[in-house]
Design an enzyme around this catalytic site. Sequence first.
Site, PDB file in Angstrom:
ATOM      1  N   TYR A 441       0.813  -1.224   0.000  1.00  0.00           N
ATOM      2  CA  TYR A 441       0.000   0.000   0.000  1.00  0.00           C
ATOM      3  C   TYR A 441       0.845   1.272   0.000  1.00  0.00           C
ATOM      4  CZ  TYR A 441      -0.277  -0.125   5.304  1.00  0.00           C
ATOM      5  OH  TYR A 441      -0.047  -0.151   6.643  1.00  0.00           O
ATOM      6  N   GLU A 442       0.173   2.373  -0.139  1.00  0.00           N
ATOM      7  CA  GLU A 442       0.856   3.683  -0.201  1.00  0.00           C
ATOM      8  C   GLU A 442       1.825   3.733  -1.388  1.00  0.00           C
ATOM      9  OE1 GLU A 442      -0.393   5.664   2.162  1.00  0.00           O
ATOM     10  OE2 GLU A 442       0.635   7.356   1.271  1.00  0.00           O
ATOM     11  N   GLY A 443       1.462   3.067  -2.512  1.00  0.00           N
ATOM     12  CA  GLY A 443       2.358   2.908  -3.674  1.00  0.00           C
ATOM     13  C   GLY A 443       3.206   1.676  -3.499  1.00  0.00           C
ATOM     14  N   GLN A 448       7.628   2.691  -5.938  1.00  0.00           N
ATOM     15  CA  GLN A 448       8.637   3.500  -5.222  1.00  0.00           C
ATOM     16  C   GLN A 448       9.965   3.456  -5.965  1.00  0.00           C
ATOM     17  OE1 GLN A 448       7.607   5.234  -2.597  1.00  0.00           O
ATOM     18  NE2 GLN A 448       5.620   4.205  -2.627  1.00  0.00           N
TER      19      GLN A 448
END
Lengths: 590, 590
Positions: A441-443, A448
């Site tokens: 999650y969060e990319g 990243q």
Amino acid sequence: MPTFTAPLRDMRFVLHEVFDAPALWARLPALADHVDADTADAILEEAAKVTAQLIAPLNRSGDEEGAQWLAGEVSTPSGFKSAYATYIEGGWVGLSGNPAFGGLGMPKMLAVQFEEMLYAANSSFALYSALTSGACLAIDAHASDDLKSTYLPPLYEGRWAGSMCLTEAHAGTDLGILRTRAEPREDGSFNLSGSKMFITGGDQDLTENIIHLVLAKLPDAPAGPRGISLFLVPKVLVNADGSLGAANAVSCGSIEHKMGIKASATCVINFDNARGWLVGEANKGLAAMFTMMNYERLSIGIQGIGCAQMSYQNAAAYACERLQGRAATGAIAPAKIADPIIVHADVRRMLLSMKAMTEGGRAFASYVGQQLDLSKFSADPQEQAQAGALVSLLTPVAKAFFTDTGFDSCVLGQQVFGGHGYIREWGQEQLVRDVRIAQIYEGTNGIQALDLLGRKVIANNGVALELFTAQIRTFASQPDTPYASELLDAVQRLEDVSQWLTAQAGINPNEVGAAAVEYLHLFGYVAYAWLWARMAAVAQNALPADSDFYNAKLATASFYFRRLLPRTLSLEQSIRAGSESLFELEAAHF
Amino acid sequence: MPTFTAPLRDMRFVLHEVFDAPALWARLPALADHVDADTADAILEEAAKVTAQLIAPLNRSGDEEGAQWLAGEVSTPSGFKSAYATYIEGGWVGLSGNPAFGGLGMPKMLAVQFEEMLYAANSSFALYSALTSGACLAIDAHASDDLKSTYLPPLYEGRWAGSMCLTEAHAGTDLGILRTRAEPREDGSFNLSGSKMFITGGDQDLTENIIHLVLAKLPDAPAGPRGISLFLVPKVLVNADGSLGAANAVSCGSIEHKMGIKASATCVINFDNARGWLVGEANKGLAAMFTMMNYERLSIGIQGIGCAQMSYQNAAAYACERLQGRAATGAIAPAKIADPIIVHADVRRMLLSMKAMTEGGRAFASYVGQQLDLSKFSADPQEQAQAGALVSLLTPVAKAFFTDTGFDSCVLGQQVFGGHGYIREWGQEQLVRDVRIAQIYEGTNGIQALDLLGRKVIANNGVALELFTAQIRTFASQPDTPYASELLDAVQRLEDVSQWLTAQAGINPNEVGAAAVEYLHLFGYVAYAWLWARMAAVAQNALPADSDFYNAKLATASFYFRRLLPRTLSLEQSIRAGSESLFELEAAHF
């Protein structure tokens, strides 16, 4: 059942000794009023109590019970509600929030230590306030004064919570194709319609209100990522005096059944002509959301460190107690039926790998926190700009490297327990399940890595990278720097690979994606080498005081340089093999 | 919900084309009567149907429901009982069993393909018969004729099941300290008392009887591993005519709540003066148990391959369907909202890593199966002895490398799904949880690594290793061998490191444990390089026929050599860093 003890001595070591944070705080006016060394230590000690005594005891039971959804309402597991009420009384949600609206104004460098404790104690619980902090950042940076004064105080207090509504069923990584619509109303607000999924804390029974930050498209929006706007959509409408009014047209359609973080409600949130307010400029919502993402991504990275720290504590304690087999060099405890398994080289290899990566990560997180503070509070424009550039460069590394290696550490911490590591009551397997989401999650960590190599290194012409490597070279060239030659070799490898990749990417755009994940790992190992050399230097200078503590730092640094840093060799070779072999196989023949 | 399709074409490629198994079977009299190419293919096709249609559909529901324990009785999840009844009608439990007692006498090389399908379809279900096969081997090799004729036929039929009772609460890896006692009775049998834990399939509701193979100590037994004997202890006593008699004093005290394989009952089994019979010689139980362990360990290794294969199938299909983002070199599907994610280099990297390791593992498992068949059935004593030496050498590699890399593959297969990989209904997270145990049970992978380096390489003076590397060198020195120079470099690296470690171990016994896990991985990567070169050679020769299939093999080989084999560089360097940095830190300061 495992217990949590915050690594306070290690945190103070990083804050005070490695980075001399109090000296930095003293010279930044926005921080000098709020924090000094004693305040910081008092906050850490209080945080250690709250996380160990209030929050950690709900971790196992929360996993077993899970968040529940019934007829549109989410309930959190037993104990969460009352613990949350106690927790917010301490002001923790607004720890690094803007004092103008009730935040405590503490430095991020301190907040990252607290976040580590929170994730170590209970990742699911931590998420309910982590998203609030993120939402506050976006509101503080981009919303109108009116929205700020209405929403920030109760959010910082923790009476209300925040959520981030980005993902839709068909649009995760690729937000440019999202479908949620925002129609302007005559009063300047908007009606939002659409369905969002994977919304962490999208509904819960802990707070009076939930403030959703929602990405949506205006009627006249251009296609793709340049046509996305950010809206504030409360679950309950707020009256002019700040009191709660009618329910907004926001509902929770279901929650997901997941591998881990089961006590955290991951929701489908439906907006059915729900009333919302624009945050920031129209069609610039993605940029506004990314303001908060650097903070959130660092926070999610810290989930990797926190879980690894908890797993390490448990595994080290177990390895000292569990009797099995004899030391290769002869019995250590001949009066017992067997020696503790910590005598075995392979058990030590596992524990030291966890320890080196977790402590390296803590130092790196603190460094990124320091740069965040400088980019926000420095009075020197050049220092501020450089810190901002470093934050941009290092955030994807922090998010992905902390969580990839945090996951590996939790798997090792499970392995140390043998069969017991697979049994729920021991808690080690839960850490593996809970930390796994942080790579996604969060990319995702693949995203990243693309951000790091494509945007932050190559598109930046290596400017930010050079800022970073120059610091390493300066440190390594000081007299008596431990591991100076290993560090110079490592940074040279990173620079060479970066230059080679920049050239390759100009020839074939696929080279970026082909190398990205391994490049990010190479970057991470080099960064940790620098931090371990710094920690070793501090330990060398501090001895002979507190020799058990400082010798442990030197031993771990030694392990890191000898046994872990060599991983950069293979990473380099694999990167230099290029993208060709990734594209020989047609999609249909996979 | 994921579906399973057995990779039959790939299995035939390995069996027929890479290893020419039918030619081998034709020259081994014990096999020639039972199997030829057509029989083998027919068995594989039938196995593909049974696993895909009967067993795979129970995988998700079995995970959700789990095995249950109530008042001393275990019940398996809904559907298991009737599926098991259908399954055993096919004779699958006795597939490679001794025909003298009702087994089908099929080669292990064929059985390993079936085992892969079984684990891929449903690891929990697979375990209920996997332990039976193991128990049969031990009984066949070591028990009296009387015990064999009483117990083997119903075990091969699957009407009865087997279990292995080794672990006790305080004795897992270290079996020398176990406490279960066996008191001789006047009739030549024994009374067993003690408590065993982590007993897979220790109780269930699938079979009429359960035959426990139990390690215990006789009253006059010497201390340590040389004082352990092996006993056969049925759950229900068996009358002279083979019919079932009274219940034995064996009870299931509880089952474990685990991270995965939740449909497999992991039991505490209590023996309270239970009647049992000695298998093999007194005090030589550990050796007898190890007879079956080589088979079981290979089987558990194959769990790693099976789960990885299932995860790969799902991930490859998802990557071709899920639309997100655009190819770096320009849109592939401009008419759609986005390209399928298989256009992205990093998604291909993940899929190719899974594919290369899974297919390499399948080839390696087949090779070990071939050596097991030769060691059992060859008429040439030298061939038989050499095959036996290779089995001993390669079994720990198979068990640990298949499961370590199988776990990594399942984690990658989860990552390909993004957020959906974390959600239970998609099945990818279950594979991660289910495969994780395979790195732990049947001897942890750390123990496998010590067995390989300490016993099979160093204590063996490198004799077995040389048998293995000589084959690689012979292959690599043939004209037109693909990747010959990379392969020779790799095998040289393995030999050099082996010699260096043998010398180091003579100086400091801790060097073995310090290097073991990384050495096993180095060994595995070199072995897979040999197998990928062999597969590439076969593909080269077969082209231009079936070009999609053979080109896929060549592309995967190319990926393996360029992107994965470089991992040996770091492994070597880390090994050569030695044990010193593992022992700088005192136990109390971890």
